[in-house]
Design a protein around this motif. Structure first.
Motif, PDB file in Angstrom:
ATOM      1  N   ALA A   1       0.923  -1.253   0.131  1.00 37.27           N
ATOM      2  CA  ALA A   1       0.112   0.176   0.043  1.00 37.27           C
ATOM      3  C   ALA A   1       0.781   1.255  -0.009  1.00 37.27           C
ATOM      4  O   ALA A   1       0.668   2.300  -0.775  1.00 37.27           O
ATOM      5  N   ALA A   2       2.019   1.381   0.929  1.00 37.52           N
ATOM      6  CA  ALA A   2       2.917   2.304   0.954  1.00 37.52           C
ATOM      7  C   ALA A   2       3.563   2.587  -0.595  1.00 37.52           C
ATOM      8  O   ALA A   2       3.810   3.764  -0.922  1.00 37.52           O
ATOM      9  N   ALA A   3       3.734   1.411  -1.092  1.00 34.26           N
ATOM     10  CA  ALA A   3       4.556   1.576  -2.566  1.00 34.26           C
ATOM     11  C   ALA A   3       3.797   2.354  -3.371  1.00 34.26           C
ATOM     12  O   ALA A   3       4.271   3.079  -4.179  1.00 34.26           O
ATOM     13  N   VAL A   4       2.429   1.735  -3.435  1.00 33.26           N
ATOM     14  CA  VAL A   4       1.821   2.535  -4.541  1.00 33.26           C
ATOM     15  C   VAL A   4       1.467   4.188  -4.097  1.00 33.26           C
ATOM     16  O   VAL A   4       1.639   5.006  -5.032  1.00 33.26           O
ATOM     17  N   THR A   5       1.320   4.426  -2.854  1.00 33.17           N
ATOM     18  CA  THR A   5       1.163   5.833  -2.416  1.00 33.17           C
ATOM     19  C   THR A   5       2.494   6.834  -2.803  1.00 33.17           C
ATOM     20  O   THR A   5       2.481   7.748  -3.421  1.00 33.17           O
ATOM     21  N   LEU A   6       3.750   6.005  -2.569  1.00 33.61           N
ATOM     22  CA  LEU A   6       4.827   6.591  -2.906  1.00 33.61           C
ATOM     23  C   LEU A   6       5.027   7.098  -4.486  1.00 33.61           C
ATOM     24  O   LEU A   6       5.444   8.031  -4.793  1.00 33.61           O
ATOM     25  N   SER A   7       4.821   5.682  -5.044  1.00 30.05           N
ATOM     26  CA  SER A   7       4.916   5.879  -6.646  1.00 30.05           C
ATOM     27  C   SER A   7       3.960   6.792  -7.211  1.00 30.05           C
ATOM     28  O   SER A   7       4.327   7.654  -8.066  1.00 30.05           O
ATOM     29  N   PHE A   8       2.935   7.165  -6.500  1.00 30.21           N
ATOM     30  CA  PHE A   8       1.850   8.281  -6.917  1.00 30.21           C
ATOM     31  C   PHE A   8       2.375   9.319  -6.754  1.00 30.21           C
ATOM     32  O   PHE A   8       2.234  10.415  -7.639  1.00 30.21           O
ATOM     33  N   LEU A   9       3.029   9.613  -5.844  1.00 28.59           N
ATOM     34  CA  LEU A   9       3.723  11.077  -5.288  1.00 28.59           C
ATOM     35  C   LEU A   9       4.814  11.283  -6.263  1.00 28.59           C
ATOM     36  O   LEU A   9       4.808  12.679  -6.804  1.00 28.59           O
ATOM     37  N   GLU A  10       5.555  10.331  -6.656  1.00 26.72           N
ATOM     38  CA  GLU A  10       6.578  10.813  -7.463  1.00 26.72           C
ATOM     39  C   GLU A  10       6.087  10.952  -9.186  1.00 26.72           C
ATOM     40  O   GLU A  10       6.480  12.000  -9.480  1.00 26.72           O
ATOM     41  N   ALA A  11       5.074  10.215  -9.553  1.00 30.89           N
ATOM     42  CA  ALA A  11       4.496  10.536 -10.692  1.00 30.89           C
ATOM     43  C   ALA A  11       3.693  11.781 -10.704  1.00 30.89           C
ATOM     44  O   ALA A  11       3.613  12.449 -11.754  1.00 30.89           O
ATOM     45  N   TRP A  12       3.235  12.038  -9.573  1.00 35.84           N
ATOM     46  CA  TRP A  12       2.308  13.409  -9.622  1.00 35.84           C
ATOM     47  C   TRP A  12       3.215  14.513  -9.730  1.00 35.84           C
ATOM     48  O   TRP A  12       3.007  15.540 -10.351  1.00 35.84           O
ATOM     49  N   SER A  13       4.381  14.580  -8.885  1.00 39.95           N
ATOM     50  CA  SER A  13       5.535  15.521  -9.029  1.00 39.95           C
ATOM     51  C   SER A  13       5.872  15.607 -10.386  1.00 39.95           C
ATOM     52  O   SER A  13       6.194  16.781 -11.150  1.00 39.95           O
ATOM     53  N   ALA A  14       6.266  14.488 -11.219  1.00 41.16           N
ATOM     54  CA  ALA A  14       6.491  14.718 -12.456  1.00 41.16           C
ATOM     55  C   ALA A  14       5.556  15.130 -13.395  1.00 41.16           C
ATOM     56  O   ALA A  14       5.603  16.108 -14.511  1.00 41.16           O
ATOM     57  N   HIS A  15       4.318  14.945 -13.244  1.00 43.73           N
ATOM     58  CA  HIS A  15       3.214  15.497 -13.812  1.00 43.73           C
ATOM     59  C   HIS A  15       2.989  16.787 -13.663  1.00 43.73           C
ATOM     60  O   HIS A  15       2.720  17.525 -14.742  1.00 43.73           O
ATOM     61  N   GLN A  16       3.136  17.482 -12.572  1.00 44.07           N
ATOM     62  CA  GLN A  16       2.919  18.845 -12.121  1.00 44.07           C
ATOM     63  C   GLN A  16       4.126  19.651 -13.079  1.00 44.07           C
ATOM     64  O   GLN A  16       4.172  20.650 -13.429  1.00 44.07           O
ATOM     65  N   ALA A  17       5.364  18.922 -12.805  1.00 44.21           N
ATOM     66  CA  ALA A  17       6.475  19.720 -13.573  1.00 44.21           C
ATOM     67  C   ALA A  17       6.212  19.981 -14.990  1.00 44.21           C
ATOM     68  O   ALA A  17       6.620  20.683 -15.687  1.00 44.21           O
ATOM     69  N   SER A  18       5.633  18.788 -15.585  1.00 45.18           N
ATOM     70  CA  SER A  18       5.466  18.498 -17.202  1.00 45.18           C
ATOM     71  C   SER A  18       4.422  19.639 -17.437  1.00 45.18           C
ATOM     72  O   SER A  18       4.476  20.498 -18.403  1.00 45.18           O
ATOM     73  N   LYS A  19       3.411  19.999 -16.540  1.00 39.89           N
ATOM     74  CA  LYS A  19       2.687  21.107 -16.751  1.00 39.89           C
ATOM     75  C   LYS A  19       2.921  22.322 -16.747  1.00 39.89           C
ATOM     76  O   LYS A  19       2.730  23.255 -17.512  1.00 39.89           O
ATOM     77  N   ARG A  20       3.965  22.568 -15.761  1.00 40.21           N
ATOM     78  CA  ARG A  20       4.485  23.900 -15.623  1.00 40.21           C
ATOM     79  C   ARG A  20       5.213  24.272 -16.798  1.00 40.21           C
ATOM     80  O   ARG A  20       5.265  25.384 -17.456  1.00 40.21           O
ATOM     81  N   ARG A  21       6.080  23.262 -17.465  1.00 38.02           N
ATOM     82  CA  ARG A  21       6.797  23.283 -18.733  1.00 38.02           C
ATOM     83  C   ARG A  21       6.024  23.647 -19.808  1.00 38.02           C
ATOM     84  O   ARG A  21       6.464  24.498 -20.694  1.00 38.02           O
ATOM     85  N   ALA A  22       4.944  23.031 -19.828  1.00 35.20           N
ATOM     86  CA  ALA A  22       3.978  23.271 -21.181  1.00 35.20           C
ATOM     87  C   ALA A  22       3.513  24.477 -21.182  1.00 35.20           C
ATOM     88  O   ALA A  22       3.146  25.183 -22.349  1.00 35.20           O
ATOM     89  N   VAL A  23       3.157  25.208 -19.984  1.00 36.66           N
ATOM     90  CA  VAL A  23       2.743  26.639 -20.139  1.00 36.66           C
ATOM     91  C   VAL A  23       3.760  27.846 -20.058  1.00 36.66           C
ATOM     92  O   VAL A  23       3.527  28.765 -19.929  1.00 36.66           O
ATOM     93  N   ARG A  24       4.924  27.537 -19.794  1.00 37.52           N
ATOM     94  CA  ARG A  24       5.988  28.446 -19.930  1.00 37.52           C
ATOM     95  C   ARG A  24       5.959  29.101 -20.969  1.00 37.52           C
ATOM     96  O   ARG A  24       6.247  28.551 -22.130  1.00 37.52           O
ATOM     97  N   PRO A  25       6.206  30.533 -21.033  1.00 31.64           N
ATOM     98  CA  PRO A  25       6.359  31.044 -22.263  1.00 31.64           C
ATOM     99  C   PRO A  25       7.686  30.885 -23.137  1.00 31.64           C
ATOM    100  O   PRO A  25       8.580  30.589 -22.454  1.00 31.64           O
TER     101      PRO A  25
END
Length: 349
Positions: free
Chosen positions: A318-342
């Motif tokens: 259960a912890a492994a999935v939670t940790l994996s999600f947090l890592e993937a969420w960080s990468a997802h948010q970083a990708s969104k920021r790059r996409a909107v960067r002028p």
């Protein structure tokens, strides 16, 4: 008007005064965070142990640990078993911390017989099928004069997409829950299911967590593996379907079959739908991960279920999935920021 010291600090230091009154929170800490609510103490301990810059605050006896976990600012709390505890602790977290998203994690009984002990599920919606109108006979209740109409009692039957009530379990007719939010006030609304956040679910579908077949306590002193402390099949991550929560510990195979056949339920437990109700009322996106412990209502104690708990595999996966999600969420948010960067201005020639 008297201003609370915490609210004044929040306004002066972090600019939280701009929040509308209906969503003003952070009585203790205004740093934006992901809130992690765990129903299983051993898993919460695993997450806290990996949290950097950890700091503990006690609110009404409940221990909230803040810090950074897999690159995300988080606050972790143990809810304890039951719908009531999950409701109370989740609202307490939302009042005292600035929670941008909620993650629920823990153990659940299997409802879908295709799932195996050790699998981790991420349902796309949660319901409370034990919120019922318990009729005296197997026909639609007519308390308000018309079959199926409960408005005079301030209640509403849950209905299928075609508008008809769900088939009952014996004489239990499924009800909707009333929920009041800043968006639907003052009339409120009735809800039966609580969809998880679509963006978080999409990230969950991309996960490839390192799920184990043997828990950490399955290792022997000689460095080998005690195979009886391992589940027989390799656990997998299962995303989608419906999760159900209720106030009863389910040890009834007949009712478990009803939940699967009628609602397409995947797992059953005693906390997540309550958290989902609080999340909806507070307009906070949520998602939940649940490790399958056994088939709810099974008559015999499954050897895999014993291994899951005694070896520590339940909390580890259960912890492994939670940790994996947090890592993937960080990468997802970083990708969104790059996409909107002028784009940079063109170079001069």
């Amino acid at each position: 008007m008297r201003v609370r010291p915490a609210a004044l600090w929040c306004a002066l230091v972090l600019g939280c005064a701009g929040l509308p009154p209906a969503t003003a929170r952070c009585l203790s800490d205004c740093t934006p965070r992901i809130g992690i609510v765990s129903a299983f103490g051993a898993e919460a301990d695993l997450l806290v142990a990996q949290t950097r810059q950890a700091r503990t605050r006690t609110v009404n006896g409940n221990r909230f640990t803040t810090g950074v976990l897999r690159g995300r600012r988080v606050v972790i709390v143990l809810s304890g078993v039951s719908m009531v505890n999950a409701t109370m602790v989740t609202q307490l977290m939302l009042d005292h911390f600035r929670i941008e998203r909620l993650v629920m994690s823990g153990i659940a009984g299997g409802v879908n017989p295709a799932h195996r002990v050790g699998d981790v599920t991420v349902p796309e919606r949660w319901v409370m099928p034990m919120e019922v109108y318990w009729n005296g006979e197997a026909r639609l209740p007519s308390a308000c004069g018309v079959p199926g109409d409960l408005a005079c009692l301030g209640l509403a039957l849950a209905r299928q997409p075609d508008g008809t009530p769900w088939p009952p379990y014996q004489t239990w007719y499924l009800r909707q829950n009333f929920v009041m939010t800043a968006a639907n006030a003052p009339q409120g609304e009735y809800r039966f299911d609580y969809p998880v956040d679509a963006e978080m679910l999409a990230v969950a579908r991309s996960l490839r967590p390192p799920l184990q077949r043997c828990g950490p306590r399955a290792r022997t002193a000689q460095g080998g593996i005690d195979d009886p402390q391992c589940v027989k099949a390799q656990p997998t991550l299962v995303v989608g379907g419906t999760g159900v929560s209720g106030t009863a510990f389910l040890a009834n195979a007949d009712y478990r079959r009803y939940l699967f056949d009628t609602l397409g339920a995947q797992v059953v437990e005693m906390e997540t739908a309550a958290l989902a109700h609080v999340a909806l009322a507070n307009r906070v996106p949520y998602i939940a991960m649940r490790s399958v412990s056994d088939l709810a209502g099974a008559q015999d104690l499954h050897a895999d279920a014993v291994a899951l708990f005694t070896s520590g595999l339940a909390e580890a996966n259960a912890a492994a999935v939670t940790l994996s999600f947090l890592e993937a969420w960080s990468a997802h948010q970083a990708s969104k920021r790059r996409a909107v960067r002028p784009a940079p201005p063109p170079a001069r020639r």
